[in-house]
Design an enzyme around this catalytic site. Structure first.
Site, PDB file in Angstrom:
ATOM      1  CE1 TYR A 224       0.485   0.830   4.510  1.00 49.05           C
ATOM      2  CE2 TYR A 224      -0.302  -1.427   4.573  1.00 49.05           C
ATOM      3  CZ  TYR A 224       0.295  -0.353   5.198  1.00 49.05           C
ATOM      4  OH  TYR A 224       0.700  -0.470   6.498  1.00 49.05           O
ATOM      5  NE  ARG A 373       7.410   8.892   7.085  1.00 43.27           N
ATOM      6  CZ  ARG A 373       6.909   7.671   6.996  1.00 43.27           C
ATOM      7  NH1 ARG A 373       7.714   6.607   7.080  1.00 43.27           N
ATOM      8  NH2 ARG A 373       5.618   7.473   6.814  1.00 43.27           N
TER       9      ARG A 373
END
Lengths: 412, 412
Positions: A224, A373
């Protein structure tokens, strides 16, 4: 200074640029979180209708045979195999990464059971579920098994003593984006008499993984993230041919039986990768994994890796050019060989800054402590996305346009 | 003799008849296999579009919070709870039945670990995956644990000795449709010092299960049969409040951690039912479970049970009236208290007869040896369906219109 025109020129020259059309990305959004949840392949809506309305709705139970549901975990494994340097009959898509990791660790310990080795070695900075699963397995086996945590990965060589049964590492670290040299580290671990379990959650579809070339022992991973299989889509497990015959683990559900429909009262392991299955898989979620994998068939991991490095290089360069003077620390390695497909930057107010970025349409995410991130998915991330992200970051930092009291969601 | 007019009159008087409209059943098909794969709720296609196009496609990673993905396993558990006599905070929907059974068995053994009891007792005729999972767990624990198989369920009282730690039973047998008296059997097992793990695969949504009233210990079950959650939809696990604090099992994934996003390097169990989760769930398949559960909110298990018994009674009666002289043996109990929501009939050529039924639009299924299974889902099965099935069976048997060489699919 790099300019927006430079970025647009890079897009114009990008041989992979057309692949972005395979994904439905919201207008105006700069999505740099494909390392958490990959974008939706356009094909996914029609595929879901096919599976739900036609296969489930019309053929009902017959679809296990007629629509190929029964073989789907193996068929998806065949499609995924070339992306990770595996053979077609070495991968299945099933269960969650956590459950597959449990199987892989158990199988590795099973191979080592005739030795006195009882240590599962991993990094303290590994993704937590990996450590928790190893803990759960070790504790329940209750025969001297123990999880040993490396404070830093540099301690690995010194820690490879005669007690280590298996070393479980995540190829690309979820927080820092640092990548191991899989072949070298595997060789080091093998030389010390231990086996390897690699978690490819942040590698599969992101970097050019070569499991067989590295002579790795077991691997699991997620569909995913960079594989764009859909939220929580079933994970994969890889077992090389040389370990398949001895692959033994406790989750022996009927899908791993040699003849599941003979309804025998005793377990006999299936041959090949069916042995790594367990129960009935969630067909709708599973079927959507194919939509993501189909896009990869139009390119190669070598081409994707090249673009990924260009994207992350550009991001680092633009941040350095346009955000000087702010307390930003790059935690992702600059060396290409040590970098995955994300860039992580620490800022003392990382959480608040990331919330501000999201508010202004640049979707990255946050990981404790203080880490912002930014994930770059070469299938659909453009150089202009990189420009847009850094310009937004610059403005937010320069204007201090972030809220230090930003509330946190359940999932951050 | 019962007539078609009698069946139509029963439909006309059926207070649940309108619920059939909630399902998309193909025209002309008599679907009596909801005990293998439940029919498609009409709402499922739109729900899938919502989850895929809007939640995944537009809100992307944000949907973990904004679309409630993160809480979905618990929210579905709350909806499911009243159907099985459980409290709202005692159920989660996650993983497969096999994986959940592994957790439940492990948790039961954990409670018994301070006793010398080391036997997992079950029936030889239990659904195979249940036995395989128990075998896998017992073998891996390797501390004297053993699976003991009862040749017939009548042997249970005699087998309940001081070695039995846990009795694992499927409430309604998959092959025969025979149902245990859950409260009486649980009391018997408790009196012998053992714990119960109930598999509700053929009970949930089919019969009026009362887990708390029966003082059962653990239960698991399937959402893709009578609950109509979709092919391979995630399963459920029930842990009563009194066992939640001590619930311990080896599949300790991050979703079972008290603070999954704190990313701690050590496992700390979540409170409540989150403790029974493991990895990230397959959201699209999971979301569709809600479409099935929503239909149940329009009625009660008492009303459904009443209709289910009327349907199975009628089927048995029509077979006896219209198919005399054929070698048919009813293996499902006639006593209501011992019958689930299916009728199983043995015929020496059961496989071929079932294939002929399917060919002529009556979908049941087949289980070794020689068993034709007919499942009756009171939400959508009509009395006219029962008539149609028996008239088709009668013609096939009378005309011997079946092929003894019928080939078998991978899934039968």
């Amino acid at each position: 200074m790099t300019t927006q025109a430079d970025c647009l020129a890079l897009d114009a020259a990008d041989p992979l640029a057309a692949l972005r059309d395979a994904f439905a990305l919201p207008e105006g959004l700069t999505y740099l979180d494909g390392n958490s949840l990959g974008a939706r392949p356009r094909a996914a809506t029609a595929r879901a209708q096919q599976v739900i309305a036609a296969e489930w709705g019309l053929d009902l139970i017959g679809s296990w045979n007629t629509a190929g549901w029964y073989d789907l975990p193996l068929r998806l494994g065949q499609m995924l195999a070339p992306l990770i340097g595996a053979d077609a009959d070495e991968v299945v898509v099933t269960d969650s990464t956590s459950v597959n990791l449990f199987k892989a660790l158990a199988a590795a310990l099973h191979i080592q059971q005739t030795t006195p080795r009882r240590i599962i070695l991993t990094e303290r900075d590994n993704f937590p579920t990996d450590i928790y699963i190893a803990e759960g397995l070790a504790q329940w086996l209750d025969r001297g098994y123990e999880v040993r945590l490396l404070d830093t990965w540099e301690d690995l060589p010194a820690a490879l003593d005669d007690d280590v049964a298996v070393v479980m590492l995540t190829h690309v670290n979820y927080r820092t984006g640092r990548m191991f040299d899989m072949a070298a580290v595997t060789a080091q671990i093998h030389a010390a008499g231990a086996l390897t379990v690699w978690d490819l959650a942040h590698s599969a579809g992101a970097v050019d993984v070569q499991l067989n070339a590295a002579e790795a022992d077991f691997a699991v991973g997620c569909t995913y993230k960079y594989l764009n299989g859909g939220p929580g889509a079933p994970a994969f497990i890889w077992v090389p041919q040389r370990h398949q015959e001895h692959f033994s683990q406790p989750l022996t559900g009927w899908w791993a039986h040699r003849q599941p429909f003979a309804m025998e009262p005793g377990y006999r392991a299936a041959t090949g990768m069916r042995r790594a299955l367990c129960g009935t898989p969630p067909v709708v979620s599973l079927a959507l994994v194919e939509c993501g994998l189909e896009v990869f068939a139009q390119t190669s991991m070598a081409a994707l890796r090249k673009k990924s490095l260009a994207l992350t290089d550009l991001f680092i360069q633009l941040v350095e050019e346009y955000c000087p003077g702010h307390p930003l620390t790059l935690v992702t390695p600059r060396a290409h060989a040590e970098r995955g497909s994300q860039v992580s930057i620490v800022h003392p107010h990382g959480y608040a800054v990331m919330q501000a970025l999201i508010k202004h349409g640049v979707i990255g995410d946050y990981r404790e402590p203080h880490v912002m991130r930014f994930g770059f998915t070469p299938l659909y991330t453009s150089y202009q996305d990189v420009w847009q992200a850094v310009m937004t970051l610059r403005r937010i930092l320069d204007e201090r346009d972030y809220d230090l009291d930003a509330a946190r969601g359940a999932v951050t």
